[in-house]
Write a protein that holds these residues in place. Structure first.
Motif, PDB file in Angstrom:
ATOM      1  N   ARG A  36     -26.729  -9.545 -32.830  1.00 47.53           N
ATOM      2  CA  ARG A  36     -27.667  -8.421 -32.974  1.00 47.53           C
ATOM      3  C   ARG A  36     -27.225  -7.282 -32.069  1.00 47.53           C
ATOM      4  O   ARG A  36     -26.510  -7.505 -31.084  1.00 47.53           O
ATOM      5  N   THR A  37     -27.625  -6.075 -32.413  1.00 44.70           N
ATOM      6  CA  THR A  37     -27.187  -4.939 -31.598  1.00 44.70           C
ATOM      7  C   THR A  37     -28.205  -3.806 -31.601  1.00 44.70           C
ATOM      8  O   THR A  37     -28.916  -3.593 -32.585  1.00 44.70           O
ATOM      9  N   ALA A  38     -28.242  -3.108 -30.452  1.00 48.37           N
ATOM     10  CA  ALA A  38     -29.049  -1.886 -30.364  1.00 48.37           C
ATOM     11  C   ALA A  38     -28.144  -0.660 -30.423  1.00 48.37           C
ATOM     12  O   ALA A  38     -28.623   0.466 -30.371  1.00 48.37           O
ATOM     13  N   PHE A  39     -26.828  -0.900 -30.505  1.00 48.62           N
ATOM     14  CA  PHE A  39     -25.892   0.225 -30.622  1.00 48.62           C
ATOM     15  C   PHE A  39     -25.863   0.734 -32.054  1.00 48.62           C
ATOM     16  O   PHE A  39     -25.668  -0.050 -32.990  1.00 48.62           O
ATOM     17  N   TYR A  40     -25.980   2.039 -32.198  1.00 47.02           N
ATOM     18  CA  TYR A  40     -25.919   2.637 -33.530  1.00 47.02           C
ATOM     19  C   TYR A  40     -24.450   2.845 -33.925  1.00 47.02           C
ATOM     20  O   TYR A  40     -23.700   3.501 -33.204  1.00 47.02           O
ATOM     21  N   PRO A  41     -24.029   2.279 -35.062  1.00 44.72           N
ATOM     22  CA  PRO A  41     -22.657   2.521 -35.521  1.00 44.72           C
ATOM     23  C   PRO A  41     -22.588   3.817 -36.333  1.00 44.72           C
ATOM     24  O   PRO A  41     -23.560   4.169 -37.002  1.00 44.72           O
ATOM     25  N   THR A  42     -21.473   4.520 -36.263  1.00 44.69           N
ATOM     26  CA  THR A  42     -21.310   5.778 -37.003  1.00 44.69           C
ATOM     27  C   THR A  42     -21.667   5.583 -38.479  1.00 44.69           C
ATOM     28  O   THR A  42     -21.116   4.699 -39.137  1.00 44.69           O
ATOM     29  N   SER A  43     -22.609   6.376 -38.967  1.00 48.47           N
ATOM     30  CA  SER A  43     -22.953   6.347 -40.399  1.00 48.47           C
ATOM     31  C   SER A  43     -23.989   7.416 -40.709  1.00 48.47           C
ATOM     32  O   SER A  43     -24.704   7.875 -39.814  1.00 48.47           O
ATOM     33  N   GLY A  44     -24.026   7.818 -41.963  1.00 51.34           N
ATOM     34  CA  GLY A  44     -25.034   8.776 -42.432  1.00 51.34           C
ATOM     35  C   GLY A  44     -25.013  10.102 -41.699  1.00 51.34           C
ATOM     36  O   GLY A  44     -26.057  10.732 -41.526  1.00 51.34           O
ATOM     37  N   GLY A  45     -23.819  10.547 -41.273  1.00 49.05           N
ATOM     38  CA  GLY A  45     -23.722  11.841 -40.608  1.00 49.05           C
ATOM     39  C   GLY A  45     -24.008  11.781 -39.119  1.00 49.05           C
ATOM     40  O   GLY A  45     -23.863  12.770 -38.406  1.00 49.05           O
ATOM     41  N   GLN A  46     -24.446  10.607 -38.627  1.00 50.44           N
ATOM     42  CA  GLN A  46     -24.771  10.470 -37.199  1.00 50.44           C
ATOM     43  C   GLN A  46     -23.666   9.674 -36.486  1.00 50.44           C
ATOM     44  O   GLN A  46     -23.323   8.578 -36.931  1.00 50.44           O
ATOM     45  N   PRO A  47     -23.139  10.219 -35.384  1.00 52.13           N
ATOM     46  CA  PRO A  47     -22.086   9.497 -34.657  1.00 52.13           C
ATOM     47  C   PRO A  47     -22.640   8.270 -33.923  1.00 52.13           C
ATOM     48  O   PRO A  47     -23.848   8.168 -33.706  1.00 52.13           O
ATOM     49  N   ASN A  48     -21.732   7.381 -33.526  1.00 49.43           N
ATOM     50  CA  ASN A  48     -22.128   6.145 -32.862  1.00 49.43           C
ATOM     51  C   ASN A  48     -22.681   6.375 -31.460  1.00 49.43           C
ATOM     52  O   ASN A  48     -22.426   7.400 -30.828  1.00 49.43           O
ATOM     53  N   ASP A  49     -23.417   5.382 -30.987  1.00 48.86           N
ATOM     54  CA  ASP A  49     -23.860   5.369 -29.592  1.00 48.86           C
ATOM     55  C   ASP A  49     -22.686   5.029 -28.696  1.00 48.86           C
ATOM     56  O   ASP A  49     -21.666   4.505 -29.147  1.00 48.86           O
ATOM     57  N   LEU A  50     -22.869   5.292 -27.407  1.00 45.38           N
ATOM     58  CA  LEU A  50     -21.926   4.825 -26.389  1.00 45.38           C
ATOM     59  C   LEU A  50     -22.719   4.025 -25.359  1.00 45.38           C
ATOM     60  O   LEU A  50     -23.941   3.930 -25.446  1.00 45.38           O
ATOM     61  N   GLY A  51     -22.015   3.447 -24.397  1.00 45.96           N
ATOM     62  CA  GLY A  51     -22.682   2.645 -23.369  1.00 45.96           C
ATOM     63  C   GLY A  51     -21.753   1.566 -22.887  1.00 45.96           C
ATOM     64  O   GLY A  51     -20.534   1.763 -22.866  1.00 45.96           O
ATOM     65  N   THR A  52     -22.324   0.395 -22.521  1.00 48.35           N
ATOM     66  CA  THR A  52     -21.484  -0.707 -22.029  1.00 48.35           C
ATOM     67  C   THR A  52     -21.958  -2.033 -22.603  1.00 48.35           C
ATOM     68  O   THR A  52     -23.139  -2.189 -22.952  1.00 48.35           O
ATOM     69  N   ILE A  53     -21.030  -2.992 -22.711  1.00 51.26           N
ATOM     70  CA  ILE A  53     -21.368  -4.393 -22.981  1.00 51.26           C
ATOM     71  C   ILE A  53     -20.808  -5.172 -21.798  1.00 51.26           C
ATOM     72  O   ILE A  53     -19.599  -5.104 -21.524  1.00 51.26           O
ATOM     73  N   ASN A  54     -21.698  -5.864 -21.071  1.00 52.01           N
ATOM     74  CA  ASN A  54     -21.295  -6.559 -19.825  1.00 52.01           C
ATOM     75  C   ASN A  54     -20.531  -5.614 -18.901  1.00 52.01           C
ATOM     76  O   ASN A  54     -19.494  -5.988 -18.343  1.00 52.01           O
ATOM     77  N   ASP A  55     -21.006  -4.400 -18.788  1.00 55.50           N
ATOM     78  CA  ASP A  55     -20.394  -3.369 -17.933  1.00 55.50           C
ATOM     79  C   ASP A  55     -19.008  -2.924 -18.391  1.00 55.50           C
ATOM     80  O   ASP A  55     -18.320  -2.190 -17.683  1.00 55.50           O
ATOM     81  N   VAL A  56     -18.564  -3.367 -19.562  1.00 54.19           N
ATOM     82  CA  VAL A  56     -17.297  -2.877 -20.126  1.00 54.19           C
ATOM     83  C   VAL A  56     -17.644  -1.722 -21.068  1.00 54.19           C
ATOM     84  O   VAL A  56     -18.563  -1.823 -21.884  1.00 54.19           O
ATOM     85  N   ARG A  57     -16.894  -0.644 -20.910  1.00 50.42           N
ATOM     86  CA  ARG A  57     -17.225   0.575 -21.633  1.00 50.42           C
ATOM     87  C   ARG A  57     -17.044   0.432 -23.159  1.00 50.42           C
ATOM     88  O   ARG A  57     -16.023  -0.081 -23.618  1.00 50.42           O
ATOM     89  N   LEU A  58     -18.047   0.887 -23.893  1.00 49.68           N
ATOM     90  CA  LEU A  58     -17.953   0.914 -25.355  1.00 49.68           C
ATOM     91  C   LEU A  58     -17.198   2.186 -25.757  1.00 49.68           C
ATOM     92  O   LEU A  58     -17.554   3.283 -25.334  1.00 49.68           O
TER      93      LEU A  58
END
Ligand SMILES: [Zn+2]
Length: 395
Positions: A36-58
């Motif tokens: 499961r994810t709370a990160f938004y993937p690029t789609s529908g004209g909206q770019p993806n989210d950024l952030g970290t997974i286990n402090d590793v940069r997305l």
């Protein structure tokens, strides 16, 4: 297995835990698949989210459309087991403001003029929607902007609902959807209903101000550029600072600078025209006075520019029985212009060819005017002396 989208039902969720299902190398990076994810993937004209997974940069986040799996691209390997994701909140908030603002603005154009939005792009600086019309007047854009901002100020509730495909016909969607199965619909109370998978605010007040920043024709469509929320505040701040600086420069109140700048521009145009006239007069004078010995006008110039030197050569050749050998050294380049009066029989292009054969460089021309560059000589005078000595055929 499709990735469960946590942002579908809670776009305010900025931290979450999920099981790592797979990690696969993608170039120098790694593609992580979570249950499961709370990160938004690029789609529908909206770019993806950024952030970290286990402090590793997305680095990127996209969906595999055939499988419905979300791929999280990270810079480092993530161990299997439970992982913690953190979403960059300012980017998420910004995207929610822009995308929800788009729904409001798009519906404003439908309500006022019956113009549907054919495409949407959420850019890093500005957003755009395309409308299927040849042109939009400033007044029409302002009307839509006013209606959109009214909807914002009414702070209308925005809800997410899911409709079965067969219930869509009577659902009053702004735009038909090509999606199948269960359809996610964003409903802005009493105003707009759109099928959309994006992250949206819960009430329109959170969108903040909506500002149209540009209208541009594009392939029988009209592209409307706009910004929402914090972007409008930043834009206004920057615009205000810019106006303040212009205001100080032209000594006029900020909102009257357009007239002051226009007046300055006209003054500048007149001054430039006068300068050109004076330069032409000066050149005529220089050409008339230029020393000619035995029919030759020979001179080496520095940093005058080959175009100005050529102009002077042509003016001098208006005098009868004259051959001109000029050189100019500008920006470390040695260039030459050879010219002659109409009543002379000397072929200066032949002289140039001999000169270039001797000193290198490239160039060419006609019997009455030739030009070359890239010559290699210690002094320009050496080149000119050579040209004069190799000028056969008489004047
Ligand atoms: Zn949308």
């Amino acid at each position: 297995m499709k990735t469960e989208r946590l942002y579908y039902n809670d776009p305010y969720l900025l931290e979450f835990e999920a099981m790592v299902l797979d990690v696969r190398p993608i170039g120098d990076s790694f593609g992580v698949i979570l249950d499961r994810t709370a990160f938004y993937p690029t789609s529908g004209g909206q770019p993806n989210d950024l952030g970290t997974i286990n402090d590793v940069r997305l680095l990127d986040c996209f969906e595999d459309e055939t499988s419905g799996v979300v791929i999280h691209v990270v810079s480092d390997r993530i161990p299997s087991g439970l992982a913690r994701g953190r979403i960059d909140s300012s980017r998420r908030t910004d995207h929610m403001q822009q995308h929800s603002g788009q729904h409001v603005l798009s519906q404003a154009f439908v309500e006022l003029f019956n113009w549907p939005t054919t495409s949407f792009h959420l850019g890093a600086v500005a957003c755009t929607i395309d409308l299927p019309v040849d042109s939009i007047s400033r007044e029409q854009a302002t009307k839509a902007e006013d209606l959109a901002n009214r909807i914002v100020q009414e702070n209308r509730v925005a809800t997410v609902r899911y409709l079965a495909e067969e219930d869509l016909a009577g659902a009053g969607l702004r735009k038909p959807t090509e999606r199948t199965g269960e359809i996610r619909v964003i409903d802005i109370a009493g105003y707009d209903r759109s099928a959309c998978g994006g992250t949206h605010v819960r009430a329109t007040g959170e969108i903040g101000p909506i500002l149209i920043t540009g209208i541009e024709r594009a392939k029988k469509q009209t592209r409307v550029e706009f910004i929402c929320g914090n972007r409008v505040v930043r834009y206004a701040r920057e615009a205000n600072r810019t106006l303040e600086r212009i205001s100080q420069t032209v000594s006029a109140p900020a909102l009257e600078t357009a007239n002051a700048v226009h007046a300055l521009w006209e003054e500048h145009q007149q001054a430039r025209k006068r300068l050109q006239e004076l330069e032409a007069e000066l050149l005529d004078h220089e050409a008339a006075q230029f020393p000619i010995r035995d029919g030759f006008a020979i001179a080496a110039f520095r940093n005058r520019g080959i175009d100005a030197v050529k102009l002077l050569a042509l003016k001098i050749c208006a005098r009868p029985s004259t051959v001109v050998f000029f050189a100019d050294e500008s920006e470390g380049q040695l260039r030459v212009v050879f010219a002659r009066s109409a009543d002379c029989s000397v072929d200066v292009s032949t002289v140039l060819k001999k000169t270039l054969d001797h000193f290198g460089g490239r160039g060419g021309g006609r019997p009455n005017l030739a030009q070359g560059g890239g010559l290699t000589a210690d002094r320009a005078e050496t080149v000119l002396k050579f040209a004069a000595e190799n000028c056969s055929g008489g004047l």
